[in-house]
Motif scaffolding. Structure first.
Motif: not given
Length: 741
Positions: A431-432, A537-543
């Motif tokens: 999570v970024c 990681a399976s997924i990166i979450i970006l704002p």
């Protein structure tokens, strides 16, 4: 033309115009910025020899003005050295790995020892044909040393500071630069030009040690006092900045008094300034334009006017100096490659590292000007060494671009996405966070993914901060700091506290590892992708880069965040989600959340559907899946899509609705109808996929990174308060090194 100030202004204007023209012409070649400034000097020197142009230039540059403009512009070189001292993280020397020490020492000691031994061995031949050792010794030593400022500038132009190789090169350059500074200043102190003998040497050494000890001992506590008395979030007072700048020139004057270079005092004071905000970044912002952008190019250009290019390039002395330079770099290359290979660095990376550590630049130009002005080297030697700087810098720039690709480590076969996870598997996410207001929306998304003891989530929270006031990017694992001793203050205290509380409120369900990455905005994507790659990681979450207020107005629009998101989507080692947040908090635990999934088919929609299916494990989430299909009897139905939708269709907590949309206008009309009925949307990006349901909508898409559906839902014209998660599955095909994996 008879007054000094108008004459000086015309000289600066002419140099600036020629420099910019050369920069524009050489830009397609991918050369370093200072080479265009050197070429401007060569052009200007050649113009003096062409009549009648030379007559006009001699009126513009009358006798004596060369020294005047060089002296004034040298202020830029002094401030450039000071800024690089400020940007150095001097404590890095005490905590860096053995690899940097081994590579730096090998690259410094081996070529120096080998070349000096060769000069001593062939002493008679050198004396017979050349007659003077000074030029050869200067060529040997100057091409052996490694300058931190030069390496930092090179990596900045190559955009490699955040790469593993770039960080190793900066660390090695820092060690080498400090060792070289100690050695050269000590050697200079031992040199005397008069008959005072031992007393003069003792005085120089004592003064040098006093400067190296007392300046940091007295100035650094004073710098921390300034930081302590600067309110948080407020800039440092200008009076403090001006006092520090005055000290730069005072210490420079004292350096000359103890038989050292003027820049030594600036360098030592720069090391005493705490890097980063608020003081280090304030000094860099205040001085960067005046020194690096304005005066330093003039200094480089005017330095070229001192070079003597009328010499006979076939003469023994010129050939010997060139041979010494080539042999020094060859030995240095071999020593750096061998030491890098012994540290288990791949051959291609070892070659790239050796090339980077062999680079030359502005610092060497300043050194040769100092030696030429003090008549230690002659005009011919100065010309040969200036040419060598241009050739070496060009070769290094082109070679490293060809050899090293930081993104190649992400090209692999391993599937890292949501759809490949087993139902009982742990979900690993990155999570970024850029701003404090991103915290609540990211925690809401984690809640939406329904972490439980049976299906835990491990989240690496990455706080991204712009690199200002320091040269070396920093990556901090706060988990290790909390386990260590004595460390309290952090760049990311609010984020650490928020996720510590969240982890405490979800025992055995959430494990949070907060991190901070301080790097240039254009290179932040490497921190994100490296962390996701290392943590599997399976997924990166970006704002999303836009944020709206409650009345629909844009609160901020950060172009750097958008550039980061687009770059991560291109090279990410796993799936990526872009979160468009429009609510202060979803409050999943206290109310029922109306979640919608817009499904058209394709890998991205399958990935989004996996997140939606995970969300319905939470009893507070009501999911509606809208399956948009075209009313076309020839339309082929994907069996995989049907298989993925089967579980959703017959899930009692899910409402499945098939919607017929023959074209984009019907899809847009339907989305307008449902947009205010839901609190949260999950959609696939579907980049590069065309379908009848979206025909025509692509032409109106403002943000391609959100896909057609996501971009439409994010439009402020809809006056929606629903948040949106746009998902892209890990790219299955990556082109790397000429191969398709």
């Amino acid at each position: 033309m008879k007054s000094f100030l108008p004459l000086f202004e015309l000289q600066v204007l002419l140099i600036f115009v020629i420099t910019q023209i050369c920069s524009l012409l050489l830009k397609p070649l991918g050369l370093a910025q200072f080479i265009s400034q050197m070429m401007a000097g060569l052009v200007l020197q050649a113009c003096f020899e062409v009549e009648p142009l030379g007559t006009g230039l001699r009126k513009l540059f009358p006798y004596g003005t060369h020294d005047t403009i060089s002296t004034i512009s040298s202020i830029g070189f002094v401030l450039f050295i000071f800024i690089n001292g400020v940007q150095m993280d001097f404590s890095l020397i005490t905590r860096m790995g053995k690899r940097a020490w081994a590579i730096a020492i090998a690259g410094l000691v081996v070529p120096l020892f080998t070349s000096i031994s060769a000069l001593i061995l062939f002493n008679n031949h050198v004396t017979k044909y050349i007659g003077d050792y000074d030029n050869l010794v200067v060529a040997l030593v100057s091409h052996t040393v490694i300058s931190f400022a030069v390496i930092a500038s090179l990596l900045n132009e190559l955009k490699m500071q955040n790469s593993e190789l770039g960080k190793l090169a900066l660390s090695s350059a820092l060690v080498s630069d400090v060792l070289c500074t100690i050695a050269t200043t000590t050697g200079t102190a031992l040199m005397v030009t008069d008959d005072s003998g031992v007393s003069k040497v003792v005085k120089n050494l004592f003064s040098l040690v006093a400067m190296g000890v007392f300046v940091p001992l007295l100035c650094r506590p004073a710098m921390f006092w300034i930081i302590k008395h600067t309110p948080e979030g407020r800039p440092v007072k200008n009076s403090y900045i001006y006092i520090i700048i005055s000290m730069v020139f005072l210490l420079g004057w004292l350096s000359v008094k103890i038989n050292q270079e003027f820049v030594l005092g600036a360098f030592v004071l720069g090391l005493s300034v705490p890097e980063g905000p608020p003081l280090g970044s304030a000094l860099v912002k205040k001085l960067n334009f005046f020194s690096t952008t304005f005066l330093l190019p003039i200094y480089v250009t005017t330095s070229m006017l001192k070079a003597d290019f009328s010499m006979d390039f076939s003469s023994v002395s010129v050939i010997t100096i060139a041979f010494v330079i080539i042999m020094t770099h060859f030995i240095k290359m071999i020593s750096c490659i061998v030491s890098a290979l012994s540290c288990n660095i791949p051959l291609r990376d070892a070659l790239s590292l050796a090339l980077i550590l062999n680079s030359k630049g502005v610092v060497e130009i300043g050194l040769y000007c100092f030696l030429y002005d003090n008549e230690i080297i002659d005009g011919q030697a100065f010309g040969v060494m200036i040419v060598s700087i241009m050739m070496i810098a060009s070769i290094v720039q082109w070679s490293v671009k060809f050899l090293y690709d930081p993104s190649r480590k992400y090209g692999g076969y391993q599937k890292r996405n949501m759809i490949s996870l087993r139902s009982w598997s742990e979900l690993r996410m990155v999570v970024c966070i850029h701003k404090i207001n991103h915290i609540s929306s990211m925690i809401d998304l984690l809640d939406l993914c329904c972490p439980t003891a049976e299906n835990p989530i491990t989240v690496d929270v990455l706080h991204l901060i712009e690199l200002v006031g320091r040269a070396l990017p920093i990556f901090i694992h706060h988990h290790f700091q909390r386990q260590g001793t004595g460390f309290r203050k952090s760049y990311s205290d609010d984020i650490i506290l928020a996720f510590d509380i969240y982890e405490h409120n979800n025992p055995h369900a959430i494990t949070a590892y907060p991190c901070t990455a301080i790097s240039p905005p254009s290179l932040m994507y490497e921190d994100v992708c490296n962390l996701a790659f290392d943590k599997v990681a399976s997924i990166i979450i970006l704002p999303f880069h836009l944020r709206w207020s409650t009345d629909g107005e844009v609160e901020y629009d950060d172009k750097n965040i958008r550039a980061l998101n687009c770059r991560v989507l291109e090279i990410s080692p796993c799936s990526v989600g872009i979160l468009v947040s429009r609510r202060a908090s979803l409050q999943i635990r206290d109310s029922c959340i109306r979640l919608a999934m817009v499904y058209l088919g394709g890998q991205d929609d399958e990935e989004a559907l996996c997140i939606a299916k995970r969300a319905i494990r939470n009893p507070g989430v009501n999911l509606v899946v809208y399956h948009l299909v075209a009313n076309n009897s020839e339309e082929e139905v994907d069996d995989d899509d049907d298989e993925e939708l089967q579980d959703v269709k017959y899930e009692h907590s899910v409402r499945y609705q098939q919607v017929i949309a023959m074209e984009g206008s019907e899809t847009a009309s339907f989305l307008r109808h449902i947009v205010k009925e839901h609190d949260f949307f999950i959609v696939g990006r579907r980049h590069g996929i065309s379908s009848p349901q979206t025909d025509g909508l692509t032409n109106w898409s403002e943000f391609p990174e959100l896909g057609v559906i996501g971009d439409f839902l994010a439009s402020p014209d809809l006056q929606s308060r629903a948040s949106i998660l746009v998902v892209q599955q890990q790219l299955s095909v990556k082109k790397h090194d000429g191969w398709l994996l």
